[in-house]
Design an enzyme around this catalytic site. Structure first.
Site, PDB file in Angstrom:
ATOM      1  N   ALA A 129       0.844  -1.197   0.000  1.00  0.00           N
ATOM      2  CA  ALA A 129       0.000   0.000   0.000  1.00  0.00           C
ATOM      3  C   ALA A 129       0.878   1.244   0.000  1.00  0.00           C
ATOM      4  O   ALA A 129       1.496   1.579   1.013  1.00  0.00           O
ATOM      5  CB  ALA A 129      -0.926  -0.006   1.220  1.00  0.00           C
ATOM      6  N   SER A 131       0.050   4.119  -2.847  1.00  0.00           N
ATOM      7  CA  SER A 131      -0.758   5.201  -3.421  1.00  0.00           C
ATOM      8  C   SER A 131      -1.884   5.634  -2.485  1.00  0.00           C
ATOM      9  O   SER A 131      -2.383   4.833  -1.682  1.00  0.00           O
ATOM     10  CB  SER A 131      -1.372   4.755  -4.749  1.00  0.00           C
ATOM     11  OG  SER A 131      -0.378   4.498  -5.699  1.00  0.00           O
ATOM     12  N   ALA A 135      -2.234  11.124  -3.691  1.00  0.00           N
ATOM     13  CA  ALA A 135      -0.792  10.915  -3.867  1.00  0.00           C
ATOM     14  C   ALA A 135      -0.559   9.603  -4.600  1.00  0.00           C
ATOM     15  O   ALA A 135      -0.470   8.542  -3.979  1.00  0.00           O
ATOM     16  CB  ALA A 135      -0.081  10.898  -2.511  1.00  0.00           C
ATOM     17  N   THR A 163      -4.032  -3.290  -5.009  1.00  0.00           N
ATOM     18  CA  THR A 163      -4.251  -4.635  -5.530  1.00  0.00           C
ATOM     19  C   THR A 163      -4.205  -5.643  -4.394  1.00  0.00           C
ATOM     20  O   THR A 163      -3.362  -5.563  -3.515  1.00  0.00           O
ATOM     21  CB  THR A 163      -3.180  -4.979  -6.583  1.00  0.00           C
ATOM     22  OG1 THR A 163      -3.218  -4.000  -7.620  1.00  0.00           O
ATOM     23  CG2 THR A 163      -3.417  -6.349  -7.179  1.00  0.00           C
ATOM     24  N   GLU A 245       9.157  -3.836  -9.872  1.00  0.00           N
ATOM     25  CA  GLU A 245       7.727  -3.744 -10.163  1.00  0.00           C
ATOM     26  C   GLU A 245       7.504  -3.309 -11.606  1.00  0.00           C
ATOM     27  O   GLU A 245       6.673  -3.878 -12.329  1.00  0.00           O
ATOM     28  CB  GLU A 245       7.050  -2.746  -9.228  1.00  0.00           C
ATOM     29  CG  GLU A 245       5.565  -2.540  -9.552  1.00  0.00           C
ATOM     30  CD  GLU A 245       4.926  -1.410  -8.773  1.00  0.00           C
ATOM     31  OE1 GLU A 245       3.708  -1.199  -8.945  1.00  0.00           O
ATOM     32  OE2 GLU A 245       5.618  -0.729  -7.990  1.00  0.00           O
ATOM     33  N   GLN A 340      -8.460  -5.241 -34.856  1.00  0.00           N
ATOM     34  CA  GLN A 340      -8.690  -4.760 -36.217  1.00  0.00           C
ATOM     35  C   GLN A 340      -8.567  -5.899 -37.230  1.00  0.00           C
ATOM     36  O   GLN A 340      -9.388  -6.023 -38.131  1.00  0.00           O
ATOM     37  CB  GLN A 340      -7.697  -3.647 -36.552  1.00  0.00           C
ATOM     38  CG  GLN A 340      -8.063  -2.854 -37.788  1.00  0.00           C
ATOM     39  CD  GLN A 340      -9.311  -2.002 -37.572  1.00  0.00           C
ATOM     40  OE1 GLN A 340      -9.640  -1.656 -36.437  1.00  0.00           O
ATOM     41  NE2 GLN A 340     -10.007  -1.687 -38.649  1.00  0.00           N
ATOM     42  N   GLU A 371       3.498   9.197 -18.356  1.00  0.00           N
ATOM     43  CA  GLU A 371       4.012  10.558 -18.183  1.00  0.00           C
ATOM     44  C   GLU A 371       5.066  10.619 -17.081  1.00  0.00           C
ATOM     45  O   GLU A 371       6.078  11.328 -17.199  1.00  0.00           O
ATOM     46  CB  GLU A 371       2.854  11.511 -17.880  1.00  0.00           C
ATOM     47  CG  GLU A 371       1.863  11.699 -19.028  1.00  0.00           C
ATOM     48  CD  GLU A 371       0.934  10.509 -19.235  1.00  0.00           C
ATOM     49  OE1 GLU A 371       0.369  10.397 -20.333  1.00  0.00           O
ATOM     50  OE2 GLU A 371       0.776   9.690 -18.298  1.00  0.00           O
TER      51      GLU A 371
END
Length: 386
Positions: A129, A131, A135, A163, A245, A340, A371
């Site tokens: 844990a 996040s 934050a 998770t 990770e 496709q 990002e």
């Protein structure tokens, strides 16, 4: 050069790949669609990874109950089984990489004696844990706090997007233990602790068979002996574990891309005809298949190049960030190309590419967004060139 020289450096790696591939085809593939549809976690199958296959504790030394292998072995397991069920493997990654690997490399002998056997056997399901609602990428902005009071730390706050929430028995929880941004400590927190609670299970676009939920801590008393490493010393541990990770999340992406490449090529070459010819004879289809193959092979080559260098005692942030940026983008491109090529069939749930495309999208968000990876890579390159 054999198929396994690059992606399975040793005979042990080759045997491991074959074993998990065959076991996954027999046991993981048949249940994947059902558990995606029901949005349920296949707990009994998950526990078999420990009790039957010894796939928990891969990087834990044999004398401590693990199998004593390397990050390449973990990468192989996650890549191969993600071809069948990325959601189940996300839960595996949270247990094996975010908890077991992290815990083992930073815990003391007493902590290992109390917890390792439970998580390696699969008796307990674990997670990590970090996040919070405010934050995620800005991890140092976390507000969950741990204040020492005698023989306990009192933990307060909320974690988000965790998770193995709901199903987990124990978590490695990061919290602030001082006034400065880097005063971060790690704690082993059992889900049965008074004041610990799970929030509502998230309803997600993909990875539906892996449970995700908030964790809430309201005056949770954590024994001092459950402090991992030193007080305020978790930053290095946290950042080093982010490297493996990100590599293993990239392994998930490569597994998804490989499976989608197989599905579209088989379909175009032997299942579907148009105007009297198999689809593979048409230039438009050839472009989609050829580009998908090239992107997948490039992603896998980068993945295993980086996986061989991952070490909890050394910084490899830029390469880990690079493969985390590249491979999920490839997984999205290839899974979309598969849809496709397969047309209406690819868009339905009769074929796995629709599910795999939904699952792939998480990988450019979780474990650090694209990002954030771009920002991190440029930061490290600036340091190098300055």
């Amino acid at each position: 050069m054999s198929d396994f020289d690059l992606f399975s450096p040793t005979e042990m790696h080759s045997q491991l790949r074959e074993m998990v591939r065959e076991w996954g085809l027999k046991n993981v593939e048949p249940q994947a669609s059902e558990f995606d549809e029901s949005e349920k976690f296949n707990e009994s199958l998950f526990r078999r990874f420990g009790s039957e296959l010894n796939l928990f504790g891969v990087t834990v030394a044999e004398e401590h109950g693990g199998t004593g292998l390397d990050p390449v072995a973990t990468t192989i397991i996650i890549e191969e089984l993600s071809k069948y069920d990325p959601a189940l493997m996300l839960s595996y990654l949270a247990h094996e990489v975010l908890f077991v690997h992290n815990f083992y490399n930073n815990s003391n002998a007493d902590q290992r004696a109390r917890y390792l056997s439970k998580v390696i056997s699969g008796e307990w399901i674990a997670g990590m844990a970090m996040s919070e609602p405010g934050a995620g990428t800005d991890v140092l902005g976390m507000t969950t706090s741990a204040v020492r009071e005698g023989d306990y730390y009192v933990l307060n706050g909320t974690k988000q997007w965790i998770t193995n929430g709901i199903v987990g028995d124990v978590f490695l929880v990061y919290a602030k233990t001082g006034p400065n941004a880097r005063d971060v400590s790690a704690f082993i927190v059992e889900a049965s602790s008074p004041g610990f609670s799970f929030g509502r299970k998230e309803r997600k676009m993909g990875m539906r068979a892996s449970t995700t939920s908030p964790l809430s801590f309201e005056d949770v008393q954590v024994p001092v002996e459950n402090l991992v490493h030193d007080e305020g010393g978790a930053m290095t541990c946290m950042m080093r574990n982010l490297e493996i990770e990100r590599v293993t999340l990239a392994a998930q992406a490569c597994g998804i891309a490989s499976r989608c490449l197989d599905e579209m090529t088989r379909y175009a070459a032997s299942e579907r005809k148009a105007f009297g010819e198999y689809l593979v004879e048409f230039g438009q289809m050839q472009r989609l298949i050829a580009e998908s193959y090239s992107e997948t092979e490039a992603a896998r080559a980068l993945l295993y190049h980086v996986a061989r260098t991952i070490d909890p005692t050394k910084r490899r942030s830029a390469p880990a960030d690079a493969v985390k940026l590249f491979a999920p983008t490839v997984a999205e491109h290839v899974s979309r190309a598969a849809i496709q090529v397969m047309g209406g069939n690819g868009y339905t749930r009769e074929y796995p590419v629709e599910r795999l495309h939904r699952d792939a999208i998480l990988l450019s968000i979780g474990g650090g967004t694209n990002e954030a990876m771009q920002k991190n890579i440029v930061r490290d390159l600036k340091r190098l060139y300055r």
